[in-house]
Design a protein around this motif. Structure first.
Motif, PDB file in Angstrom:
ATOM      1  N   LEU A   1       0.824  -1.204   0.000  1.00 44.25           N
ATOM      2  CA  LEU A   1       0.000   0.000   0.000  1.00 44.25           C
ATOM      3  C   LEU A   1       0.859   1.255   0.000  1.00 44.25           C
ATOM      4  O   LEU A   1       0.489   2.273  -0.606  1.00 44.25           O
ATOM      5  N   VAL A   2       2.000   1.207   0.674  1.00 42.00           N
ATOM      6  CA  VAL A   2       2.920   2.353   0.674  1.00 42.00           C
ATOM      7  C   VAL A   2       3.337   2.685  -0.751  1.00 42.00           C
ATOM      8  O   VAL A   2       3.389   3.853  -1.145  1.00 42.00           O
ATOM      9  N   HIS A   3       3.614   1.658  -1.543  1.00 45.74           N
ATOM     10  CA  HIS A   3       4.009   1.859  -2.937  1.00 45.74           C
ATOM     11  C   HIS A   3       2.916   2.598  -3.710  1.00 45.74           C
ATOM     12  O   HIS A   3       3.202   3.506  -4.496  1.00 45.74           O
ATOM     13  N   PHE A   4       1.657   2.224  -3.486  1.00 46.56           N
ATOM     14  CA  PHE A   4       0.547   2.876  -4.192  1.00 46.56           C
ATOM     15  C   PHE A   4       0.427   4.346  -3.784  1.00 46.56           C
ATOM     16  O   PHE A   4       0.126   5.205  -4.606  1.00 46.56           O
ATOM     17  N   ILE A   5       0.660   4.626  -2.499  1.00 48.93           N
ATOM     18  CA  ILE A   5       0.521   5.997  -2.011  1.00 48.93           C
ATOM     19  C   ILE A   5       1.639   6.891  -2.541  1.00 48.93           C
ATOM     20  O   ILE A   5       1.451   8.090  -2.764  1.00 48.93           O
ATOM     21  N   LEU A   6       2.811   6.302  -2.790  1.00 50.84           N
ATOM     22  CA  LEU A   6       3.957   7.083  -3.269  1.00 50.84           C
ATOM     23  C   LEU A   6       4.091   7.048  -4.798  1.00 50.84           C
ATOM     24  O   LEU A   6       5.059   7.560  -5.341  1.00 50.84           O
ATOM     25  N   THR A   7       3.133   6.458  -5.479  1.00 51.58           N
ATOM     26  CA  THR A   7       3.193   6.378  -6.932  1.00 51.58           C
ATOM     27  C   THR A   7       3.068   7.753  -7.582  1.00 51.58           C
ATOM     28  O   THR A   7       2.543   8.698  -6.988  1.00 51.58           O
ATOM     29  N   GLU A   8       3.546   7.860  -8.815  1.00 56.25           N
ATOM     30  CA  GLU A   8       3.454   9.125  -9.538  1.00 56.25           C
ATOM     31  C   GLU A   8       2.042   9.372 -10.070  1.00 56.25           C
ATOM     32  O   GLU A   8       1.725  10.474 -10.503  1.00 56.25           O
ATOM     33  N   ASP A   9       1.201   8.346 -10.046  1.00 57.43           N
ATOM     34  CA  ASP A   9      -0.192   8.498 -10.472  1.00 57.43           C
ATOM     35  C   ASP A   9      -0.962   9.136  -9.303  1.00 57.43           C
ATOM     36  O   ASP A   9      -1.315   8.466  -8.336  1.00 57.43           O
ATOM     37  N   SER A  10      -1.202  10.421  -9.406  1.00 55.34           N
ATOM     38  CA  SER A  10      -1.784  11.160  -8.275  1.00 55.34           C
ATOM     39  C   SER A  10      -3.179  10.661  -7.906  1.00 55.34           C
ATOM     40  O   SER A  10      -3.548  10.644  -6.725  1.00 55.34           O
ATOM     41  N   GLN A  11      -3.965  10.261  -8.899  1.00 56.28           N
ATOM     42  CA  GLN A  11      -5.329   9.804  -8.602  1.00 56.28           C
ATOM     43  C   GLN A  11      -5.307   8.510  -7.785  1.00 56.28           C
ATOM     44  O   GLN A  11      -6.030   8.372  -6.796  1.00 56.28           O
ATOM     45  N   ILE A  12      -4.455   7.566  -8.194  1.00 53.72           N
ATOM     46  CA  ILE A  12      -4.321   6.315  -7.453  1.00 53.72           C
ATOM     47  C   ILE A  12      -3.772   6.589  -6.052  1.00 53.72           C
ATOM     48  O   ILE A  12      -4.226   6.018  -5.056  1.00 53.72           O
TER      49      ILE A  12
ATOM     50  N   ALA B   1      -5.645   5.640  -2.600  1.00 51.82           N
ATOM     51  CA  ALA B   1      -5.002   4.747  -1.631  1.00 51.82           C
ATOM     52  C   ALA B   1      -4.920   5.406  -0.261  1.00 51.82           C
ATOM     53  O   ALA B   1      -5.190   4.766   0.773  1.00 51.82           O
ATOM     54  N   TYR B   2      -4.567   6.670  -0.223  1.00 49.93           N
ATOM     55  CA  TYR B   2      -4.424   7.364   1.051  1.00 49.93           C
ATOM     56  C   TYR B   2      -5.773   7.482   1.769  1.00 49.93           C
ATOM     57  O   TYR B   2      -5.855   7.306   2.986  1.00 49.93           O
ATOM     58  N   ARG B   3      -6.828   7.774   1.017  1.00 44.70           N
ATOM     59  CA  ARG B   3      -8.170   7.865   1.626  1.00 44.70           C
ATOM     60  C   ARG B   3      -8.601   6.525   2.220  1.00 44.70           C
ATOM     61  O   ARG B   3      -9.294   6.484   3.229  1.00 44.70           O
ATOM     62  N   MET B   4      -8.188   5.447   1.574  1.00 45.12           N
ATOM     63  CA  MET B   4      -8.614   4.120   2.018  1.00 45.12           C
ATOM     64  C   MET B   4      -7.932   3.677   3.310  1.00 45.12           C
ATOM     65  O   MET B   4      -8.367   2.718   3.947  1.00 45.12           O
ATOM     66  N   LEU B   5      -6.884   4.373   3.704  1.00 50.38           N
ATOM     67  CA  LEU B   5      -6.182   4.010   4.933  1.00 50.38           C
ATOM     68  C   LEU B   5      -7.091   4.066   6.152  1.00 50.38           C
ATOM     69  O   LEU B   5      -6.934   3.277   7.090  1.00 50.38           O
ATOM     70  N   GLU B   6      -8.028   5.003   6.163  1.00 53.89           N
ATOM     71  CA  GLU B   6      -8.856   5.174   7.360  1.00 53.89           C
ATOM     72  C   GLU B   6      -9.769   3.980   7.622  1.00 53.89           C
ATOM     73  O   GLU B   6     -10.359   3.870   8.689  1.00 53.89           O
ATOM     74  N   ARG B   7      -9.865   3.069   6.646  1.00 51.19           N
ATOM     75  CA  ARG B   7     -10.683   1.879   6.844  1.00 51.19           C
ATOM     76  C   ARG B   7      -9.879   0.723   7.447  1.00 51.19           C
ATOM     77  O   ARG B   7     -10.425  -0.335   7.727  1.00 51.19           O
ATOM     78  N   LEU B   8      -8.569   0.940   7.637  1.00 58.65           N
ATOM     79  CA  LEU B   8      -7.699  -0.115   8.146  1.00 58.65           C
ATOM     80  C   LEU B   8      -7.553  -0.027   9.664  1.00 58.65           C
ATOM     81  O   LEU B   8      -7.810   1.025  10.256  1.00 58.65           O
ATOM     82  N   PRO B   9      -7.119  -1.111  10.312  1.00 60.52           N
ATOM     83  CA  PRO B   9      -6.855  -1.055  11.753  1.00 60.52           C
ATOM     84  C   PRO B   9      -5.839   0.045  12.076  1.00 60.52           C
ATOM     85  O   PRO B   9      -4.937   0.323  11.281  1.00 60.52           O
TER      86      PRO B   9
END
Length: 277
Positions: A239-250, A254-262
């Motif tokens: 997930l860290v890789h997705f958050i640091l990707t150059e694709d800003s939309q992805i 990914a960052y918004r989805m973090l709040e659904r995790l433990p």
């Protein structure tokens, strides 16, 4: 802290956000009065209003507070409903408003509110209402939600499935998951993947790994998050890789989805992001 929070000209917004987070942890129900002043203020920022609504939702001690503060409860609900009418173009605020109305109203009052939105609301509002149904402890809710398992919209179908999970026949619901996940459309697959993660259905876990190799990045991301929700912490690194990707939309998704995790996994990912930055 309540006084400082109501001084927008004195503090940077980020400081005020931190104050709201602290007040949420303190769990003093009297903060509701300061919160209502912020929600009533048309000049207040969307970020602050959103944080206030999240905090209100997580103030568990309000349940007992309302027993002796009926006027305050009525006043708060009126403000929430007025703001709901004013924010139809903002799905984020609408989501937290609906969730607050659901949790702070008496159950018998919530049902007509729910049915009205499900009949006349748009797709986003209907999805939010179905997500909010997870807070109900009433097994009879299943009878109201079964029709939405047949909805043509996969997102509506998936959220209905999640809302019914505690009370309905798991075999029937797993059949719906499989119907969705084997559809070629990405939206159907994501609805099923999201449902597996939200319900923490370990019996459906075997359906997820195949989507880690999907050509669609968004589908990969949802599969990673679902597996992490199921307790497989090793996927948090991806997930860290997705958050640091150059694709800003992805990255934003990914960052918004973090709040659904433990919380512990959220914190670990945040540390990795900060270190990388």
């Amino acid at each position: 802290l309540m006084e400082e929070l109501q001084k927008p000209d004195m503090h940077h917004e980020e400081v005020r956000v931190k104050v709201i987070d602290i007040l949420t942890n303190v769990q003093n129900p009297k903060v509701v009065h300061a919160y209502l002043n912020l929600l009533k203020d048309d000049s207040e920022s969307r970020e602050i209003k959103g944080r206030v609504l999240r905090s209100l939702y997580h103030l568990g001690k309000l349940d007992h507070y309302w027993e002796k503060h009926s006027f305050g409860r009525s006043y708060m609900l009126q403000i929430l409903e007025d703001l709901f009418q004013k924010t139809h173009s903002d799905p984020y605020l609408q989501k937290w408003l609906i969730m607050n109305i659901f949790v702070h109203k008496d159950s018998y009052q919530v049902v007509p509110f729910f049915l009205e939105i499900m009949e006349s609301g748009d797709r986003e509002l209907r999805s939010i209402c179905l997500r909010s149904c997870m807070m109900f402890e009433d097994p009879e809710i299943v009878h109201y939600l079964y029709p939405y398992l047949q909805d043509e919209d996969p997102r509506i179908k998936g959220h209905a499935l999640i809302a019914m999970w505690r009370f309905a026949d798991k075999k029937v619901l797993r059949d719906v998951i499989r119907q969705l996940i084997y559809q070629p459309e990405e939206e159907s697959q994501i609805a099923a993947i999201y449902a597996i993660g939200e319900t923490k259905d370990h019996e459906s876990r075997s359906l997820l790994p195949a989507f880690l190799h999907s050509p669609r990045k968004t589908t990969q991301l949802h599969a990673l998050v679902a597996l992490t929700k199921l307790g497989e912490k090793m996927y948090a690194e991806h997930l860290v890789h997705f958050i640091l990707t150059e694709d800003s939309q992805i990255a934003q998704t990914a960052y918004r989805m973090l709040e659904r995790l433990p919380v512990d996994i959220q914190e670990r990912i945040q540390e990795r992001i900060h270190a990388a930055v």
